[in-house]
Design a protein around this motif. Structure first.
Motif, PDB file in Angstrom:
ATOM      1  N   TYR A 146      69.810 109.906 -47.827  1.00  0.00           N
ATOM      2  CA  TYR A 146      70.143 110.229 -46.433  1.00  0.00           C
ATOM      3  C   TYR A 146      68.882 110.788 -45.776  1.00  0.00           C
ATOM      4  CZ  TYR A 146      72.782 112.282 -42.513  1.00  0.00           C
ATOM      5  OH  TYR A 146      73.267 112.623 -41.270  1.00  0.00           O
ATOM      6  N   GLU A 148      67.079 112.381 -43.117  1.00  0.00           N
ATOM      7  CA  GLU A 148      67.314 113.206 -41.931  1.00  0.00           C
ATOM      8  C   GLU A 148      66.205 113.033 -40.900  1.00  0.00           C
ATOM      9  OE1 GLU A 148      69.921 116.938 -43.514  1.00  0.00           O
ATOM     10  OE2 GLU A 148      67.789 116.982 -44.019  1.00  0.00           O
ATOM     11  N   THR A 149      65.002 112.666 -41.362  1.00  0.00           N
ATOM     12  CA  THR A 149      63.884 112.373 -40.465  1.00  0.00           C
ATOM     13  C   THR A 149      63.183 111.127 -40.981  1.00  0.00           C
ATOM     14  OG1 THR A 149      62.250 113.685 -41.688  1.00  0.00           O
ATOM     15  CG2 THR A 149      63.557 114.838 -40.012  1.00  0.00           C
ATOM     16  N   SER A 152      60.951 111.761 -44.058  1.00  0.00           N
ATOM     17  CA  SER A 152      61.492 112.438 -45.239  1.00  0.00           C
ATOM     18  C   SER A 152      61.050 111.708 -46.501  1.00  0.00           C
ATOM     19  CB  SER A 152      63.017 112.467 -45.194  1.00  0.00           C
ATOM     20  OG  SER A 152      63.497 113.268 -44.148  1.00  0.00           O
ATOM     21  N   ALA A 160      69.301 115.674 -49.350  1.00  0.00           N
ATOM     22  CA  ALA A 160      70.081 115.685 -48.108  1.00  0.00           C
ATOM     23  C   ALA A 160      71.380 114.898 -48.269  1.00  0.00           C
ATOM     24  CB  ALA A 160      69.248 115.099 -46.965  1.00  0.00           C
ATOM     25  N   HIS A 164      74.974 116.439 -47.608  1.00  0.00           N
ATOM     26  CA  HIS A 164      75.829 115.829 -46.593  1.00  0.00           C
ATOM     27  C   HIS A 164      77.225 115.546 -47.155  1.00  0.00           C
ATOM     28  CE1 HIS A 164      76.308 113.985 -42.713  1.00  0.00           C
ATOM     29  NE2 HIS A 164      76.579 112.788 -43.216  1.00  0.00           N
ATOM     30  N   GLU A 399      76.876 122.221 -44.028  1.00  0.00           N
ATOM     31  CA  GLU A 399      75.598 121.574 -44.317  1.00  0.00           C
ATOM     32  C   GLU A 399      74.435 122.536 -44.106  1.00  0.00           C
ATOM     33  OE1 GLU A 399      74.019 117.003 -43.771  1.00  0.00           O
ATOM     34  OE2 GLU A 399      75.678 117.760 -42.571  1.00  0.00           O
ATOM     35  N   ARG A 403      71.843 123.917 -46.849  1.00  0.00           N
ATOM     36  CA  ARG A 403      70.413 123.752 -46.648  1.00  0.00           C
ATOM     37  C   ARG A 403      69.674 125.060 -46.955  1.00  0.00           C
ATOM     38  NH1 ARG A 403      70.709 121.613 -42.191  1.00  0.00           N
ATOM     39  NH2 ARG A 403      70.250 119.457 -42.735  1.00  0.00           N
TER      40      ARG A 403
END
Length: 419
Positions: A146, A148-149, A152, A160, A164, A399, A403
């Motif tokens: 996943y 996120e940016t 990443s 992530a 998630h 989430e 984190r």
């Protein structure tokens, strides 16, 4: 070159630059000359004839045995220039006949009894564990990450993904969690380390079963996480939460109702389940014949139109669906690049044909997500619609809390048998 193939490629390949040399040495050029130039060469008439008659099976086999050689560019570059022109529907009529026959007979190939399921799992997941360490992240996550940016790393994106999914489970202290298809234990151990819960994972892979329990011992989590070498269909206890990642693709279309009915029976009345699976944007179809034969026997990628009716019939309620579009394409790109960077180590474990097979598998899978309407769906399910908060805010809150815990400390990396 066979006239049928030449005519078809000249009509279909409008973009890109492909130079294809037939078994006689005649050069054919396709596309508009833009982008990465790819030059491929057939080394035998039999390889060329096989690709003409049944490209879904014979193209991969030709690459594996040297019947198709890339003189310029990689097999990924070749598949990209072909598939970005054809998409998921551009089949010649004689290929469509083969495809529709396979769709008609697919239930036979996907007849996944407990015995056949164990055989199918062993075919892919009980390979030398060192192979997977060549291209997976340190936690051995063998499913879609996943991102996120856009920048990443694979490690960050796989963490992530676990975060998630955990957030969607709405975990609470003391809950019993079932992980169906628990892999090398990474997700189950993550859940056990981040929440005061009890985790049971089930797998049909002897290698994964051994490694998962060893990891639980190493991380001092064996009292809260155990992994069973057992078919999910034989389980009896109730669980507060059920998670299944990358396993539904091995169920088979004829077993969808069985899967969700068993999940319903295993889920507590106020329980929550999250299903993460590869899916297809388009209508129901059939597994690529090369993938079926060499990589995932018995496997099938479903459309949502096949999955949702089985959920409804089982008496489960869908409370959330999320579609991850290109996340798996990016995951597979990372895996492919990491594998190719360490290809010599794979060659020391297996042979050249195996390495070509694995390269083709990773390249074909990535291009399928970029150009052939494959995606990931995450479906959240309950028996009682009151089992979850009224709004989705709890997901983002959980989430963010996870984190912070993830940033507080690093988890031990996975040790593979043979390392």
């Amino acid at each position: 070159m066979n006239r049928l193939l030449a005519d078809y490629l000249s009509k279909s390949l409008k973009k890109g630059s492909l130079e294809l040399v037939d078994a006689k040495g005649t050069v054919y050029r396709f596309g508009d000359g833009t982008g990465q130039h790819v030059r491929a060469r057939f080394t035998s008439k039999s390889a060329e004839r096989g690709v003409v008659l049944n490209p879904e099976l014979k193209l991969g086999e030709a690459f594996m045995d040297g019947g198709l050689v890339l003189d310029q560019g990689s097999i990924y570059d070749f598949l990209e220039v072909v598939l970005q022109n054809m998409g998921g529907t551009g089949r010649a009529w004689w290929w469509r006949v083969i495809y529709h026959f396979r769709v008609w007979t697919r239930r036979f190939r996907q007849w996944n009894t407990p015995f056949r399921s164990r055989q199918n799992v062993a075919h892919h997941y009980d390979l030398d564990g060192r192979l997977y360490s060549l291209f997976l992240d340190s936690d051995q996550q063998y499913s879609c990450a996943y991102f996120e940016t856009p920048d990443s790393s694979l490690e960050e994106a796989q963490l992530a993904k676990k975060r998630h999914l955990a957030a969607k489970l709405a975990l609470a202290p003391g809950q019993r969690v079932l992980d169906i298809g628990s892999g090398w234990g990474g997700l189950g151990l993550y859940l056990a380390s981040r929440a005061d819960i009890d985790v049971t994972g089930v797998t049909l892979s002897e290698e994964q079963h051994k490694v998962s329990n060893a990891r639980a011992q190493e991380q001092d989590l064996a009292h809260r996480a155990r992994f069973l070498l057992q078919d999910y269909r034989s389980l009896k206890p109730k669980f507060d939460r059920i998670i299944s990642v990358g396993m539904f693709e091995h169920v088979g279309v004829g077993h969808f109702s069985e899967y969700f009915e068993k999940a319903r029976d295993l889920l507590a009345d106020d329980g929550v389940m999250v299903l993460h699976s590869i899916g297809r944007f388009d209508m129901p179809g059939e597994t690529n014949s090369w993938i079926q034969k060499y990589i995932f026997p018995g496997g099938y990628i479903p459309s949502l139109s096949e999955v949702l009716p089985a959920i409804e019939k089982a008496g489960l309620k869908v409370t959330d669906i999320e579609i991850l579009r290109l996340h798996y394409a990016e995951t597979l790109r990372a895996w492919r690049e990491r594998f190719m960077a360490r290809r010599d180590e794979a060659l020391a474990l297996y042979d050249e044909a195996f390495c070509r097979m694995w390269e083709f598998y990773l390249a074909a899978s990535e291009t399928a997500f970029r150009y052939q309407d494959m995606m990931i769906f995450q479906i959240q399910l309950v028996r009682d619609q009151n089992a979850l908060p009224l709004t989705r805010d709890y997901i983002w809150q959980a989430e963010e809390a996870l984190r912070r815990r993830d940033q507080a400390g690093q988890r031990p990396s996975l040790k593979i048998a043979g390392e």
